[in-house]
Write a protein that holds these residues in place. Structure first.
Motif, PDB file in Angstrom:
ATOM      1  N   LYS A   1      -1.903  81.887  13.745  1.00  0.00           N
ATOM      2  CA  LYS A   1      -2.794  81.777  14.930  1.00  0.00           C
ATOM      3  C   LYS A   1      -3.211  82.906  15.570  1.00  0.00           C
ATOM      4  CE  LYS A   1      -0.358  77.682  14.920  1.00  0.00           C
ATOM      5  NZ  LYS A   1      -1.369  76.688  14.464  1.00  0.00           N
ATOM      6  N   TRP A   2      -4.466  82.758  16.134  1.00  0.00           N
ATOM      7  CA  TRP A   2      -5.320  83.909  16.419  1.00  0.00           C
ATOM      8  C   TRP A   2      -5.444  84.078  18.023  1.00  0.00           C
ATOM      9  CZ3 TRP A   2      -6.805  87.338  13.151  1.00  0.00           C
ATOM     10  CH2 TRP A   2      -6.986  86.969  11.509  1.00  0.00           C
ATOM     11  N   SER A   3      -5.341  85.229  18.450  1.00  0.00           N
ATOM     12  CA  SER A   3      -5.522  85.525  19.914  1.00  0.00           C
ATOM     13  C   SER A   3      -7.073  85.479  20.081  1.00  0.00           C
ATOM     14  CB  SER A   3      -4.791  86.750  20.220  1.00  0.00           C
ATOM     15  OG  SER A   3      -5.323  87.948  19.659  1.00  0.00           O
TER      16      SER A   3
ATOM     17  N   GLY B   1      -8.956  88.550  18.780  1.00  0.00           N
ATOM     18  CA  GLY B   1      -9.183  88.735  17.456  1.00  0.00           C
ATOM     19  C   GLY B   1      -7.910  89.324  16.447  1.00  0.00           C
ATOM     20  N   TYR B   2      -6.704  89.136  17.018  1.00  0.00           N
ATOM     21  CA  TYR B   2      -5.763  89.531  16.385  1.00  0.00           C
ATOM     22  C   TYR B   2      -4.778  88.027  16.092  1.00  0.00           C
ATOM     23  CZ  TYR B   2      -6.284  94.257  17.158  1.00  0.00           C
ATOM     24  OH  TYR B   2      -7.045  95.665  16.916  1.00  0.00           O
ATOM     25  N   GLY B   3      -4.425  88.166  14.574  1.00  0.00           N
ATOM     26  CA  GLY B   3      -3.537  86.976  13.974  1.00  0.00           C
ATOM     27  C   GLY B   3      -1.935  87.243  13.814  1.00  0.00           C
TER      28      GLY B   3
ATOM     29  N   LYS C   1      -8.605  90.761  12.397  1.00  0.00           N
ATOM     30  CA  LYS C   1      -9.481  89.786  11.697  1.00  0.00           C
ATOM     31  C   LYS C   1     -10.256  90.435  10.389  1.00  0.00           C
ATOM     32  CE  LYS C   1     -10.705  85.204  12.902  1.00  0.00           C
ATOM     33  NZ  LYS C   1     -10.737  84.533  14.046  1.00  0.00           N
TER      34      LYS C   1
ATOM     35  N   THR D   1      -9.092  90.006   6.816  1.00  0.00           N
ATOM     36  CA  THR D   1      -9.458  88.598   6.190  1.00  0.00           C
ATOM     37  C   THR D   1     -10.471  88.405   5.238  1.00  0.00           C
ATOM     38  OG1 THR D   1     -10.677  87.549   8.079  1.00  0.00           O
ATOM     39  CG2 THR D   1      -8.023  87.353   8.071  1.00  0.00           C
TER      40      THR D   1
END
Length: 256
Positions: A143-145, A148-150, A182, A185
């Protein structure tokens, strides 16, 4: 007669020296071990492996990767390498394999150990590589905030990331989960140090974070000395003895 005596003497001298020659060919123990954690984790993921290595007299450093970008993580590992006195075995779990594939090009690194880890070619699109295999279930829990952090959901973490740990232990490990940037990725390594350095690989056969067949492919491609562990993605926590033994083999610790 004199020539015969010289030949016999030369033969005896060579025989006397051969044990020394054999000793010179025996790999020396690498005393410095640098451990690199993966995503959704921090350096505490090595907490069970570290004392096993230290008990054998090894000097162990666990890097705290920021997991904001590949470049930042490689820089953190290179800072740790600069603090070592002598040759190093570089060890990585999961995404950390990308980091050591890049940082492992440093001259003091004498071997690379991958624990259920990524091992891309230089410039390879790792997400594209994963698509050659059935998707690992944990990916659905990322899940991403808004900034921009997962991070993995608690359910995905407990069942798909650390599925063979007792639930209470998995929850404690979840509590120290470190969010990822992000940029990771889309990151690509520019170096694949495994192409020219000795490598070892531990495949997790019950992995639900990286497909085990993808792990086998990467291990075979790098010609790694490979073991298979019946474990989740976090074999370093569920089977620390086996992981430590593989690291000690890579470090040429006597008896391993």
């Amino acid at each position: 007669m004199k020539l015969r005596h010289i030949a016999v003497l030369s033969s005896l001298m060579l025989g006397a020296l051969s044990p020394l020659a054999a000793l010179a060919d025996t790999p020396q123990t690498v005393k410095n071990i640098v451990l690199v954690h993966g995503l959704f984790a921090d350096g505490s993921s090595w907490s069970k492996v570290i004392p096993l290595l230290q008990a054998k007299g090894l000097h162990v450093t666990a890097v705290q990767n920021p997991t904001t970008s590949l470049e930042n993580d490689v820089a953190a590992v290179k800072r740790a390498l600069a603090q070592q006195n002598g040759p190093v075995i570089l060890v990585a779990h999961s995404y950390g394999g990308m980091v050591i594939s890049q940082a492992g090009d440093e001259p003091q690194v004498k071997g690379l150990v991958y624990i259920a880890a990524r091992a891309p070619e230089a410039g390879e699109d790792y997400p594209a590589l994963t698509k050659r295999y059935p998707a690992a279930p944990a990916s659905a829990g990322l899940k991403w905030s808004d900034d921009g952090y997962g991070a993995l959901s608690e359910s995905a973490f407990i069942h798909d990331f650390a599925g063979d740990l007792p639930e209470s232990e998995a929850k404690a490990y979840f509590a120290v989960q470190q969010p990822i940037g992000k940029a990771i990725t889309q990151a690509k390594t520019t170096v694949a140090a495994w192409q020219h350095k000795p490598t070892w690989y531990a495949v997790s056969t019950d992995d639900r974070t990286i497909n085990p067949d993808l792990e086998r492919f990467m291990a075979k491609r790098m010609h790694a000395q490979t073991i298979e562990l019946k474990s989740s993605h976090v074999s370093l926590l569920s089977q620390p003895e086996a992981v430590a033994n593989l690291i000690m083999k890579a470090a040429h610790v006597p008896g391993y």
